[in-house]
Design a protein around this motif. Structure first.
Motif, PDB file in Angstrom:
ATOM      1  N   GLU A  82       0.812  -1.215   0.000  1.00 20.54           N
ATOM      2  CA  GLU A  82       0.000   0.000   0.000  1.00 20.54           C
ATOM      3  C   GLU A  82       0.847   1.268   0.000  1.00 20.54           C
ATOM      4  O   GLU A  82       0.374   2.328  -0.416  1.00 20.54           O
ATOM      5  N   GLY A  83       2.081   1.183   0.470  1.00 16.09           N
ATOM      6  CA  GLY A  83       2.950   2.351   0.553  1.00 16.09           C
ATOM      7  C   GLY A  83       3.767   2.623  -0.690  1.00 16.09           C
ATOM      8  O   GLY A  83       4.470   3.631  -0.770  1.00 16.09           O
ATOM      9  N   LEU A  84       3.685   1.737  -1.675  1.00 13.83           N
ATOM     10  CA  LEU A  84       4.470   1.930  -2.898  1.00 13.83           C
ATOM     11  C   LEU A  84       3.872   2.980  -3.822  1.00 13.83           C
ATOM     12  O   LEU A  84       4.585   3.710  -4.489  1.00 13.83           O
ATOM     13  N   GLY A  85       2.577   3.008  -3.914  1.00 16.50           N
ATOM     14  CA  GLY A  85       1.903   3.946  -4.804  1.00 16.50           C
ATOM     15  C   GLY A  85       0.417   3.907  -4.537  1.00 16.50           C
ATOM     16  O   GLY A  85      -0.046   3.196  -3.649  1.00 16.50           O
ATOM     17  N   ASP A  86      -0.325   4.679  -5.315  1.00 15.87           N
ATOM     18  CA  ASP A  86      -1.780   4.650  -5.208  1.00 15.87           C
ATOM     19  C   ASP A  86      -2.365   4.522  -6.611  1.00 15.87           C
ATOM     20  O   ASP A  86      -1.624   4.435  -7.585  1.00 15.87           O
ATOM     21  N   GLU A  87      -3.673   4.524  -6.703  1.00 15.58           N
ATOM     22  CA  GLU A  87      -4.322   4.317  -7.999  1.00 15.58           C
ATOM     23  C   GLU A  87      -3.911   5.351  -9.043  1.00 15.58           C
ATOM     24  O   GLU A  87      -3.845   5.041 -10.227  1.00 15.58           O
ATOM     25  N   LYS A  88      -3.630   6.555  -8.616  1.00 13.36           N
ATOM     26  CA  LYS A  88      -3.257   7.619  -9.557  1.00 13.36           C
ATOM     27  C   LYS A  88      -1.762   7.654  -9.848  1.00 13.36           C
ATOM     28  O   LYS A  88      -1.355   8.157 -10.895  1.00 13.36           O
ATOM     29  N   HIS A  89      -0.959   7.172  -8.927  1.00  7.38           N
ATOM     30  CA  HIS A  89       0.496   7.209  -9.066  1.00  7.38           C
ATOM     31  C   HIS A  89       1.088   5.858  -8.683  1.00  7.38           C
ATOM     32  O   HIS A  89       1.585   5.694  -7.569  1.00  7.38           O
ATOM     33  N   LEU A  90       1.007   4.917  -9.587  1.00  2.00           N
ATOM     34  CA  LEU A  90       1.528   3.584  -9.313  1.00  2.00           C
ATOM     35  C   LEU A  90       3.050   3.581  -9.326  1.00  2.00           C
ATOM     36  O   LEU A  90       3.677   4.344 -10.071  1.00  2.00           O
ATOM     37  N   HIS A  91       3.624   2.723  -8.522  1.00  3.91           N
ATOM     38  CA  HIS A  91       5.061   2.476  -8.575  1.00  3.91           C
ATOM     39  C   HIS A  91       5.326   1.804  -9.918  1.00  3.91           C
ATOM     40  O   HIS A  91       4.488   1.047 -10.420  1.00  3.91           O
ATOM     41  N   PRO A  92       6.480   2.028 -10.547  1.00  6.01           N
ATOM     42  CA  PRO A  92       6.764   1.389 -11.840  1.00  6.01           C
ATOM     43  C   PRO A  92       6.622  -0.139 -11.815  1.00  6.01           C
ATOM     44  O   PRO A  92       6.180  -0.732 -12.809  1.00  6.01           O
ATOM     45  N   ASN A 123      19.754  -2.809  -7.398  1.00  4.50           N
ATOM     46  CA  ASN A 123      20.358  -3.050  -8.709  1.00  4.50           C
ATOM     47  C   ASN A 123      19.374  -2.576  -9.776  1.00  4.50           C
ATOM     48  O   ASN A 123      18.500  -3.332 -10.184  1.00  4.50           O
ATOM     49  N   PRO A 124      19.497  -1.322 -10.226  1.00  2.00           N
ATOM     50  CA  PRO A 124      18.519  -0.780 -11.169  1.00  2.00           C
ATOM     51  C   PRO A 124      18.553  -1.402 -12.567  1.00  2.00           C
ATOM     52  O   PRO A 124      17.637  -1.174 -13.355  1.00  2.00           O
ATOM     53  N   ASP A 125      19.568  -2.188 -12.859  1.00  2.00           N
ATOM     54  CA  ASP A 125      19.665  -2.811 -14.181  1.00  2.00           C
ATOM     55  C   ASP A 125      20.071  -4.288 -14.047  1.00  2.00           C
ATOM     56  O   ASP A 125      21.128  -4.704 -14.512  1.00  2.00           O
ATOM     57  N   PRO A 126      19.213  -5.094 -13.421  1.00  2.00           N
ATOM     58  CA  PRO A 126      19.578  -6.492 -13.173  1.00  2.00           C
ATOM     59  C   PRO A 126      19.535  -7.350 -14.442  1.00  2.00           C
ATOM     60  O   PRO A 126      18.772  -7.081 -15.368  1.00  2.00           O
ATOM     61  N   GLU A 127      20.350  -8.362 -14.436  1.00  2.00           N
ATOM     62  CA  GLU A 127      20.333  -9.371 -15.497  1.00  2.00           C
ATOM     63  C   GLU A 127      19.212 -10.366 -15.182  1.00  2.00           C
ATOM     64  O   GLU A 127      18.699 -10.401 -14.062  1.00  2.00           O
ATOM     65  N   GLU A 128      18.887 -11.208 -16.143  1.00  2.00           N
ATOM     66  CA  GLU A 128      17.843 -12.227 -15.951  1.00  2.00           C
ATOM     67  C   GLU A 128      18.143 -13.108 -14.744  1.00  2.00           C
ATOM     68  O   GLU A 128      17.249 -13.422 -13.958  1.00  2.00           O
ATOM     69  N   ALA A 129      19.392 -13.501 -14.586  1.00  2.00           N
ATOM     70  CA  ALA A 129      19.768 -14.351 -13.447  1.00  2.00           C
ATOM     71  C   ALA A 129      19.529 -13.635 -12.114  1.00  2.00           C
ATOM     72  O   ALA A 129      19.128 -14.264 -11.134  1.00  2.00           O
ATOM     73  N   ASP A 130      19.764 -12.322 -12.076  1.00  2.00           N
ATOM     74  CA  ASP A 130      19.524 -11.540 -10.862  1.00  2.00           C
ATOM     75  C   ASP A 130      18.034 -11.516 -10.526  1.00  2.00           C
ATOM     76  O   ASP A 130      17.652 -11.627  -9.356  1.00  2.00           O
ATOM     77  N   ILE A 156      11.959  -2.593 -15.137  1.00  2.00           N
ATOM     78  CA  ILE A 156      13.302  -2.014 -15.286  1.00  2.00           C
ATOM     79  C   ILE A 156      13.224  -0.813 -16.215  1.00  2.00           C
ATOM     80  O   ILE A 156      13.721   0.274 -15.905  1.00  2.00           O
ATOM     81  N   GLY A 157      12.573  -1.003 -17.363  1.00  2.00           N
ATOM     82  CA  GLY A 157      12.425   0.094 -18.321  1.00  2.00           C
ATOM     83  C   GLY A 157      11.579   1.230 -17.783  1.00  2.00           C
ATOM     84  O   GLY A 157      11.922   2.414 -17.954  1.00  2.00           O
TER      85      GLY A 157
END
Length: 172
Positions: A82-92, A123-130, A156-157
């Motif tokens: 619930e703290g990540l975002g709301d209906e108007k401003h979702l977390h990515p 890690n803002p750019d993880p590999e598939e294994a990550d 990620i994008g």
């Protein structure tokens, strides 16, 4: 003769808000979040910290709230779904899970999203294994693993796009 614990007040910072609850020091944080604070993102799954349904972010790390006693988290920053975002401003990550249909029954969704947010935080750019490693302790019985992995890749994008959309302040 059994020893009974006495309820004590605990000060918590949950989703940016300071709250005080009274509880037995051994009470699992999950019970406080769901029953006292009415936050239903974290789910009761196994009660053993093995399924990931109860994940929360504690100071940026994904942790299992069913195994952490309330006494161990006083004054620590806790973020639930619930703290990540709301209906108007979702977390990515939330937006990506919606766009990629990263849920079927939705029971594992809380843990998958929280673990993904923790991964992208460190890690803002993880590999598939990550990605696979970060999610390996989150169980999904419905078999939506392919969609979940696609959602994290999309997140990620979206996270990169959100970061680049923030205009840095100019120096005077």
């Amino acid at each position: 003769m059994t020893k009974t614990s006495v309820a004590s007040p605990f000060s918590l910072k949950v989703n940016g808000r300071k709250v005080v609850v009274e509880a037995d020091p051994k009470t699992p944080l999950l019970y406080i979040l769901r029953n006292d604070l009415e936050l239903n993102g974290p789910k009761y799954g196994c009660g053993l910290g093995e399924c990931g349904a109860c994940c929360i972010l504690m100071e940026g790390r994904a942790v299992r709230s069913c195994t952490i006693p309330i006494a161990a988290v006083a004054r620590r920053a806790i973020t639930t779904l619930e703290g990540l975002g709301d209906e108007k401003h979702l977390h990515p990550v939330q937006q990506a899970f919606i766009e990629e249909s990263g849920a079927q029954c939705g029971y594992c969704l809380n843990g998958m999203i929280i673990s993904s947010v923790a991964l992208l935080g460190r890690n803002p750019d993880p590999e598939e294994a990550d990605i696979r490693e970060a999610l390996r302790h989150n169980l999904c019985r419905c078999g939506t693993h392919i969609e979940i992995l696609a959602a994290v890749r999309k997140a990620i994008g979206l996270s990169k796009a959100a970061s680049s959309a923030i205009i840095p302040e100019t120096q005077a």
